[in-house]
Design a protein around this motif. Structure first.
Motif, PDB file in Angstrom:
ATOM      1  N   THR A 270       0.801  -1.122   0.038  1.00  0.00           N
ATOM      2  CA  THR A 270       0.060  -0.091   0.013  1.00  0.00           C
ATOM      3  C   THR A 270       0.883   1.169   0.060  1.00  0.00           C
ATOM      4  N   LEU A 271       0.501   2.056  -0.837  1.00  0.00           N
ATOM      5  CA  LEU A 271       1.475   3.478  -1.049  1.00  0.00           C
ATOM      6  C   LEU A 271       0.590   4.557  -0.871  1.00  0.00           C
ATOM      7  N   GLU A 272       1.024   5.612  -0.074  1.00  0.00           N
ATOM      8  CA  GLU A 272       0.186   6.729  -0.050  1.00  0.00           C
ATOM      9  C   GLU A 272       1.044   7.923  -0.480  1.00  0.00           C
ATOM     10  N   VAL A 273       0.428   8.834  -1.419  1.00  0.00           N
ATOM     11  CA  VAL A 273       1.064   9.856  -2.115  1.00  0.00           C
ATOM     12  C   VAL A 273       0.297  11.025  -1.530  1.00  0.00           C
ATOM     13  N   PRO A 274       0.922  12.399  -1.905  1.00  0.00           N
ATOM     14  CA  PRO A 274       0.454  13.665  -1.551  1.00  0.00           C
ATOM     15  C   PRO A 274      -1.090  13.833  -1.952  1.00  0.00           C
ATOM     16  N   GLN A 275      -1.835  14.430  -1.039  1.00  0.00           N
ATOM     17  CA  GLN A 275      -2.947  14.644  -0.889  1.00  0.00           C
ATOM     18  C   GLN A 275      -3.771  13.488  -0.358  1.00  0.00           C
ATOM     19  N   GLY A 276      -3.050  12.626   0.096  1.00  0.00           N
ATOM     20  CA  GLY A 276      -3.631  11.383   0.634  1.00  0.00           C
ATOM     21  C   GLY A 276      -4.245  10.395  -0.119  1.00  0.00           C
ATOM     22  N   GLN A 277      -3.990  10.241  -1.408  1.00  0.00           N
ATOM     23  CA  GLN A 277      -4.513   9.265  -2.195  1.00  0.00           C
ATOM     24  C   GLN A 277      -3.669   7.975  -1.932  1.00  0.00           C
TER      25      GLN A 277
END
Length: 327
Positions: A229-236
């Motif tokens: 699982t990967l979280e990128v900026p803006q919380g996506q």
């Protein structure tokens, strides 16, 4: 480069009566092409998009027609990639090449409706720290390039690499930028923001580098830790659904693809090695995937699917997102 020798048997209710996945014949040294084509084929949204475009545009010049024909063959049995290599202008099928490069070439020739699934937009904002004037440059991307670094024998963290990609970069001293308003060089910052999150986020682990001492390309065999699982900026939030691996050297290597099916019956992972198709343990969960990919030196391209549900705020009793199990 070796070729697959047998058909593997997978399971997916959306295809043949016996629910079977099939492989692609290697024309010589075309595993670099076979691997990314299987990733595209196993993406149901992409498969349907190229089919719609082909049916609605009988005289299309896009590669959608060749892809659609190939995908139809793959639903019935082992398939040939001659139509794809011809469309891409590949003249020597016995020459080693790069999977990431041909993944981009395919998307560049694909209709906008289909290719947009993999397309994102980045905005780079440069600010002069003297006059605070800001300039913005926006551009599309097919993948994030992550330079691999050897950290004293430790594995490279993909999570950390993505976070560093979006960190504000400070340019000082010899790296100062020229400011048009100030008419001189001055300290500046560059910020990167993802304006559009693609449905499929592709990460490129840059293993092939040009060595100016030897004037040739070399391979970086740095081990990597790949998060499920990967979280990128803006919380996506994104979840891993496929990855392409490269083993061997630059001149005599081989590519394979491992993809999670979309059959609606839980996590089923398949490994595609030219004609060979193998179903992996269908009970693979987050922890298993972490162990499977942690410390491996073979991952090259990583494909993450955007989670459609809204990101939930973490409660005190809620486990961290990377510890939850997803089917």
């Amino acid at each position: 480069m070796s070729k697959g020798k047998s058909k593997g048997r997978g399971r997916d209710s959306s295809f043949t009566k016996d629910n079977q996945f099939y492989g692609l014949r290697n024309q010589g040294s075309t595993s670099y092409l076979n691997s990314v084509l299987q990733v595209l084929f196993m993406n149901e949204e992409f498969r349907e998009a190229v089919k719609r475009h082909t049916e609605d545009n009988s005289n299309t010049t896009h590669i959608d027609r060749q892809l659609s024909e190939l995908f139809d063959e793959l639903k019935k049995g082992p398939a040939e990639t001659i139509g794809i290599t011809d469309k891409l202008g590949i003249r020597s099928v016995h020459k080693q090449s790069d999977a990431a490069e041909h993944f981009e070439k395919i998307l560049a020739l694909t209709s906008p409706e289909a290719s947009k699934i993999f397309q994102g937009n980045l905005v780079h904002t440069t600010e002069c720290l003297k006059c605070h004037n800001k300039t913005c440059e926006e551009g599309r991307f097919w993948h994030f390039p992550l330079p691999l670094e050897d950290s004293c024998g430790q594995s490279y963290s993909v999570e950390k690499g993505v976070a560093e990609f979006f960190q504000t970069c400070e340019l000082k001293g010899e790296n100062q930028l020229y400011c048009n308003d100030c008419s001189e060089k001055w300290d500046a910052t560059i910020e990167c923001e993802m304006k559009h999150h693609p449905d499929i986020l592709t990460l490129l682990l840059k293993r092939f580098q040009f060595d100016y001492h030897y004037m040739s390309y070399t391979k970086n065999n740095c081990a990597v830790d790949v998060p499920y699982t990967l979280e990128v900026p803006q919380g996506q939030i994104y979840d891993l659904y496929a990855f392409v691996e490269h083993v061997g050297s630059l001149k005599s290597g081989h590519y394979t693809a491992t993809v999670k099916s979309q059959d609606g019956r839980g996590a089923r992972w398949y490994n595609f090695c030219d004609l060979s198709v193998e179903q992996l343990n269908q009970n693979l969960k987050v922890d298993n995937m972490k162990n499977f990919l942690s410390g491996s030196s073979s991952p090259y391209l990583l494909f993450y699917r955007k989670r459609k549900a809204q990101v939930l705020k973490r409660c005190k009793h809620q486990r961290p997102v990377d510890q939850q199990l997803y089917s």
